[in-house]
Motif scaffolding. Structure first.
Motif, PDB file in Angstrom:
ATOM      1  N   THR A   1       9.667 -41.470 103.627  1.00 18.89           N
ATOM      2  CA  THR A   1      10.586 -42.596 103.836  1.00 18.89           C
ATOM      3  C   THR A   1      10.214 -43.820 103.007  1.00 18.89           C
ATOM      4  OG1 THR A   1       9.293 -43.270 105.782  1.00 18.89           O
ATOM      5  CG2 THR A   1      11.201 -41.857 106.153  1.00 18.89           C
TER       6      THR A   1
ATOM      7  N   GLU B   1      13.668 -41.473 101.014  1.00 20.28           N
ATOM      8  CA  GLU B   1      14.643 -40.496 101.496  1.00 20.28           C
ATOM      9  C   GLU B   1      14.635 -40.456 103.018  1.00 20.28           C
ATOM     10  OE1 GLU B   1      13.989 -36.691  99.747  1.00 20.28           O
ATOM     11  OE2 GLU B   1      13.880 -37.473  97.694  1.00 20.28           O
ATOM     12  N   LYS B   2      15.755 -40.085 103.596  1.00 21.32           N
ATOM     13  CA  LYS B   2      15.843 -39.985 105.051  1.00 21.32           C
ATOM     14  C   LYS B   2      15.027 -38.797 105.524  1.00 21.32           C
ATOM     15  CE  LYS B   2      19.190 -39.585 108.836  1.00 21.32           C
ATOM     16  NZ  LYS B   2      20.616 -39.416 109.196  1.00 21.32           N
TER      17      LYS B   2
ATOM     18  N   GLN C   1      14.294 -35.787 107.740  1.00 23.15           N
ATOM     19  CA  GLN C   1      15.094 -34.882 108.571  1.00 23.15           C
ATOM     20  C   GLN C   1      14.283 -33.646 108.975  1.00 23.15           C
ATOM     21  OE1 GLN C   1      18.481 -34.511 105.790  1.00 23.15           O
ATOM     22  NE2 GLN C   1      19.711 -35.691 107.255  1.00 23.15           N
TER      23      GLN C   1
END
Length: 301
Positions: free
Chosen positions: A260, A265-266, A268
């Protein structure tokens, strides 16, 4: 005609509000009791079956083990490797294990089992030399000189600049005037080199870490400190705060923050399967404690 709502409607709204508060409170309580419940994990059916059948043979050394061989870093016979998840990591991981750390109690092995292409385990004092790569390697260790995960790239860039400056300031080296385009190319390549390529973890009790941390081969490395998190480890070190993480927890939380804060980036659940064994053992021991099942706890220990 009064515009005020009837009393029974007010009471209903208040009751609904209290119900929502109770639900939130119960959810928070459950999360606190089982912090690993929301992980995106592969099916653990293979571990359930292995736990029911008991210890099995290591296909390499022949030793009797539960789930995996902590000497050979491979799953045992009743845990087919095809039924285990493999985790793809964004960088390499070196784990330096204290020679007195009990192999069977170390969670570092989980990382090697689940991300074998990205993880190496070394037993101190047999460790690599990192001096020539100090601009792309960092050590996870708390201290006054430690930086946060989000600041890693900035500090690696500073190291590159200092290295370049040191070479240019060498009095024995003839000065070469570069063209502007060459200087620009140098700056561009320097920028590319700020990517962290390897992260190092120390696998030992906190009382044993000083011997490894003070080794001159690690002293020049950038130190990184993780955000405060609470451990779920069932072998919690007596007298230490619950923010002292097990090795696999530290690896997992570092990668989540790296994803992150550095990759931007997210998250998941890309690295959740690093806790494939850990979360299963945690739940197994938690259930055994509740039921008083000493035999299950012996198998895990």
């Amino acid at each position: 005609m009064s515009l005020n709502p009837p009393v029974f409607l007010k009471e209903k709204e208040e009751n609904n509000s209290k119900f929502v508060e109770i639900q939130h409170s119960q959810t928070a309580s459950i999360a606190a009791e089982d912090p690993l419940q929301n992980l995106r994990l592969a099916s653990q059916e293979v571990l359930h079956k292995a736990q029911q059948s008991g210890r099995s043979k290591c296909l390499k050394c022949g030793g009797s083990r539960m789930f995996y061989c902590y000497t050979c870093y491979v799953p045992v016979e009743n845990v087919p490797i095809q039924q285990m998840p493999l985790v793809k990591l964004p960088l390499k991981i070196d784990i330096i294990k204290h020679p007195n750390e009990t192999d069977g109690k170390s969670t570092a092995i989980h990382a090697k089992l689940l991300a074998p292409e990205s993880v190496n385990i070394y037993t101190y004092p047999c460790i690599p030399e990192y001096e020539e790569k100090d601009h792309e390697v960092a050590l996870v260790f708390p201290g006054p000189k430690s930086v946060s995960v989000k600041d890693i790239s900035f500090h690696l860039q500073k190291r590159i600049q200092n290295n370049v400056k040191g070479k240019n300031d060498d009095p024995d080296k003839p000065f070469i005037k570069r063209k502007k385009t060459e200087e620009q190319d140098l700056n561009d390549s320097n920028g590319q080199d700020t990517t962290l390529k390897k992260i190092i973890f120390i696998d030992s009790t906190w009382n044993q870490t000083n011997k490894i941390f003070t080794d001159e081969r690690l002293q020049g490395l950038l130190q990184v400190e993780l955000k405060t998190r609470k451990t779920c480890f069932w072998r919690h070190q007596k007298g230490k705060p619950d923010t002292f993480l097990s090795t696999i927890e530290a690896i997992y939380y570092f990668l989540v923050d790296y994803h992150t804060d550095i990759l931007k980036e997210k998250y998941q659940g890309q690295y959740d399967n690093l806790l494939f064994f850990y979360s299963f053992m945690y739940q197994l021991i938690k259930n055994a404690k509740c039921s008083g099942d000493k035999e299950t706890r012996k198998l895990i220990h």
